[in-house]
Design a protein around this motif. Structure first.
Motif, mmCIF file in Angstrom:
data_model
loop_
_atom_site.group_PDB
_atom_site.id
_atom_site.type_symbol
_atom_site.label_atom_id
_atom_site.label_comp_id
_atom_site.label_asym_id
_atom_site.label_seq_id
_atom_site.Cartn_x
_atom_site.Cartn_y
_atom_site.Cartn_z
ATOM 1 N N LEU A 58 -25.039 27.025 -68.069
ATOM 2 C CA LEU A 58 -24.457 28.302 -67.643
ATOM 3 C C LEU A 58 -23.400 28.119 -66.553
ATOM 4 C CD1 LEU A 58 -27.661 30.533 -67.546
ATOM 5 C CD2 LEU A 58 -25.807 30.601 -69.225
ATOM 6 N N MET A 59 -23.439 27.014 -65.850
ATOM 7 C CA MET A 59 -22.463 26.768 -64.783
ATOM 8 C C MET A 59 -21.043 26.640 -65.319
ATOM 9 S SD MET A 59 -24.136 27.157 -62.092
ATOM 10 C CE MET A 59 -22.932 26.631 -60.883
ATOM 11 N N SER A 60 -20.898 26.418 -66.602
ATOM 12 C CA SER A 60 -19.557 26.370 -67.201
ATOM 13 C C SER A 60 -19.119 27.744 -67.688
ATOM 14 C CB SER A 60 -19.514 25.352 -68.344
ATOM 15 O OG SER A 60 -20.372 25.750 -69.378
ATOM 16 N N ARG A 61 -19.934 28.767 -67.422
ATOM 17 C CA ARG A 61 -19.609 30.128 -67.857
ATOM 18 C C ARG A 61 -19.576 31.080 -66.659
ATOM 19 N NH1 ARG A 61 -23.944 31.291 -72.051
ATOM 20 N NH2 ARG A 61 -22.940 33.328 -72.078
ATOM 21 N N VAL A 62 -18.845 30.723 -65.641
ATOM 22 C CA VAL A 62 -18.749 31.535 -64.427
ATOM 23 C C VAL A 62 -18.051 32.856 -64.750
ATOM 24 C CG1 VAL A 62 -17.773 31.662 -62.100
ATOM 25 C CG2 VAL A 62 -18.762 29.515 -62.931
ATOM 26 N N GLN A 63 -18.711 33.965 -64.376
ATOM 27 C CA GLN A 63 -18.169 35.290 -64.662
ATOM 28 C C GLN A 63 -17.705 36.042 -63.414
ATOM 29 O OE1 GLN A 63 -21.424 37.117 -66.808
ATOM 30 N NE2 GLN A 63 -20.533 36.503 -68.754
ATOM 31 N N PHE A 64 -18.134 35.575 -62.264
ATOM 32 C CA PHE A 64 -17.794 36.270 -61.024
ATOM 33 C C PHE A 64 -17.538 35.230 -59.939
ATOM 34 C CE2 PHE A 64 -19.023 37.990 -56.880
ATOM 35 C CZ PHE A 64 -18.361 39.200 -56.849
ATOM 36 N N VAL A 65 -16.451 35.421 -59.181
ATOM 37 C CA VAL A 65 -16.125 34.527 -58.070
ATOM 38 C C VAL A 65 -15.714 35.374 -56.872
ATOM 39 C CG1 VAL A 65 -14.611 32.688 -57.214
ATOM 40 C CG2 VAL A 65 -15.325 32.703 -59.626
ATOM 41 N N MET A 66 -16.374 35.121 -55.741
ATOM 42 C CA MET A 66 -15.968 35.716 -54.474
ATOM 43 C C MET A 66 -15.632 34.566 -53.533
ATOM 44 S SD MET A 66 -18.015 38.139 -51.778
ATOM 45 C CE MET A 66 -18.039 39.571 -52.817
ATOM 46 N N LYS A 67 -14.460 34.588 -52.974
ATOM 47 C CA LYS A 67 -13.988 33.528 -52.079
ATOM 48 C C LYS A 67 -13.578 34.167 -50.757
ATOM 49 C CE LYS A 67 -12.115 29.390 -51.161
ATOM 50 N NZ LYS A 67 -12.954 28.736 -50.200
ATOM 51 N N GLY A 68 -14.220 33.752 -49.685
ATOM 52 C CA GLY A 68 -13.884 34.308 -48.374
ATOM 53 C C GLY A 68 -14.096 35.807 -48.297
ATOM 54 N N GLY A 69 -15.059 36.298 -49.065
ATOM 55 C CA GLY A 69 -15.353 37.724 -49.046
ATOM 56 C C GLY A 69 -14.496 38.557 -49.974
ATOM 57 N N MET A 70 -13.564 37.933 -50.675
ATOM 58 C CA MET A 70 -12.687 38.662 -51.595
ATOM 59 C C MET A 70 -13.038 38.301 -53.039
ATOM 60 S SD MET A 70 -9.002 38.328 -49.659
ATOM 61 C CE MET A 70 -8.211 39.134 -51.022
ATOM 62 N N VAL A 71 -13.158 39.311 -53.877
ATOM 63 C CA VAL A 71 -13.451 39.078 -55.290
ATOM 64 C C VAL A 71 -12.203 38.508 -55.952
ATOM 65 C CG1 VAL A 71 -14.086 40.139 -57.480
ATOM 66 C CG2 VAL A 71 -15.205 40.876 -55.361
ATOM 67 N N MET A 72 -12.347 37.339 -56.532
ATOM 68 C CA MET A 72 -11.231 36.652 -57.186
ATOM 69 C C MET A 72 -11.311 36.782 -58.711
ATOM 70 S SD MET A 72 -9.943 35.599 -54.395
ATOM 71 C CE MET A 72 -8.651 34.448 -54.718
ATOM 72 N N ARG A 73 -12.529 36.973 -59.214
ATOM 73 C CA ARG A 73 -12.738 37.082 -60.653
ATOM 74 C C ARG A 73 -13.974 37.945 -60.867
ATOM 75 N NH1 ARG A 73 -13.834 31.693 -64.184
ATOM 76 N NH2 ARG A 73 -13.379 32.531 -66.226
ATOM 77 N N ASN A 74 -13.885 38.877 -61.798
ATOM 78 C CA ASN A 74 -15.034 39.727 -62.099
ATOM 79 C C ASN A 74 -15.022 40.054 -63.580
ATOM 80 O OD1 ASN A 74 -17.168 41.444 -62.231
ATOM 81 N ND2 ASN A 74 -16.451 42.844 -60.661
ATOM 82 N N GLU A 75 -15.808 39.327 -64.340
ATOM 83 C CA GLU A 75 -15.928 39.542 -65.784
ATOM 84 C C GLU A 75 -17.313 40.081 -66.135
ATOM 85 O OE1 GLU A 75 -15.024 35.767 -67.527
ATOM 86 O OE2 GLU A 75 -13.020 35.712 -66.648
ATOM 87 N N ILE A 76 -18.018 40.572 -65.140
ATOM 88 C CA ILE A 76 -19.365 41.107 -65.366
ATOM 89 C C ILE A 76 -19.239 42.548 -65.824
ATOM 90 C CG2 ILE A 76 -21.564 41.699 -64.290
ATOM 91 C CD1 ILE A 76 -21.090 39.341 -62.371
ATOM 92 N N SER A 77 -19.868 42.835 -66.952
ATOM 93 C CA SER A 77 -19.810 44.212 -67.462
ATOM 94 C C SER A 77 -20.717 45.101 -66.611
ATOM 95 C CB SER A 77 -20.208 44.266 -68.923
ATOM 96 O OG SER A 77 -21.504 43.744 -69.096
ATOM 97 N N HIS A 78 -20.284 46.298 -66.401
ATOM 98 C CA HIS A 78 -21.025 47.219 -65.540
ATOM 99 C C HIS A 78 -22.041 47.974 -66.317
ATOM 100 C CE1 HIS A 78 -17.669 45.948 -63.269
ATOM 101 N NE2 HIS A 78 -17.960 46.698 -62.248
#
Length: 175
Positions: free
Chosen positions: A155-175
């Motif tokens: 699953l580590m090769s399927r990153v869906q969300f990234v927050m860097k320094g408190g800022m969302v850089m990627r968000n592919e998570i369905s709500h």
């Protein structure tokens, strides 16, 4: 290599360059409190050629496995090495390395930890105070994957969300 250790010039990556770790290396690394930084991906790319050239008897990847097992057994900290050395092995494609670490003696949790706390410790001794938990005042570098990576390291090769320094850089998570 012993000269590098005694001169405090090398980190454990020096041992990785040889894909081996003998008893003398282990002794020095423990004495100097040096981590071991095995990079897997570059050796995976060389595996078939190595096996062909040795008639299937050996490869640099097999030697690295022995070295990692020896380091884990001795209690040497393992630090995630990127192995991103060419266009064929680009940065961001190293998640498969966690599986090798788990196969070679680390638990899934320890495999994941190689990429943050031991790495941060190797780079700067005060980083543990700033990372490793989610709390006010710490760096907010967070990723999310679609499931429990302790149950499935792939699953580590399927990153869906990234927050860097408190800022969302990627968000592919369905709500």
């Amino acid at each position: 290599m012993e000269n590098c250790y005694s001169q405090a010039v090398a980190r454990a990556a020096t041992a990785t360059a040889l894909d081996t770790l003998d008893a003398a290396d282990v002794k020095v690394m423990l004495e100097k409190k040096l981590p071991f930084v095995p990079t897997v991906d570059d050796l995976v790319a060389l595996e078939q050629a190595d096996l062909r050239e040795t008639g299937g008897r050996n490869s640099r990847l097999k030697l690295l496995e022995q070295a990692v097992r020896r380091a884990v057994a001795a209690g040497i900290p393992i630090v995630f090495g990127s192995g991103a050395t060419s266009v064929a092995i680009p940065h961001g494609k190293q998640a498969g390395q966690f599986n090798y670490y788990a196969k070679w003696g680390l638990s899934p949790a320890q495999s994941l930890q190689t990429a943050y706390l031991p790495a941060a410790h190797m780079l700067n001794y005060d980083w543990e105070k700033h990372i490793g938990t989610i709390e006010k005042g710490k760096f907010a570098d967070i990723i999310a994957v679609p499931g429990n990576p302790l149950a499935d390291l792939n699953l580590m090769s399927r990153v869906q969300f990234v927050m860097k320094g408190g800022m969302v850089m990627r968000n592919e998570i369905s709500h």
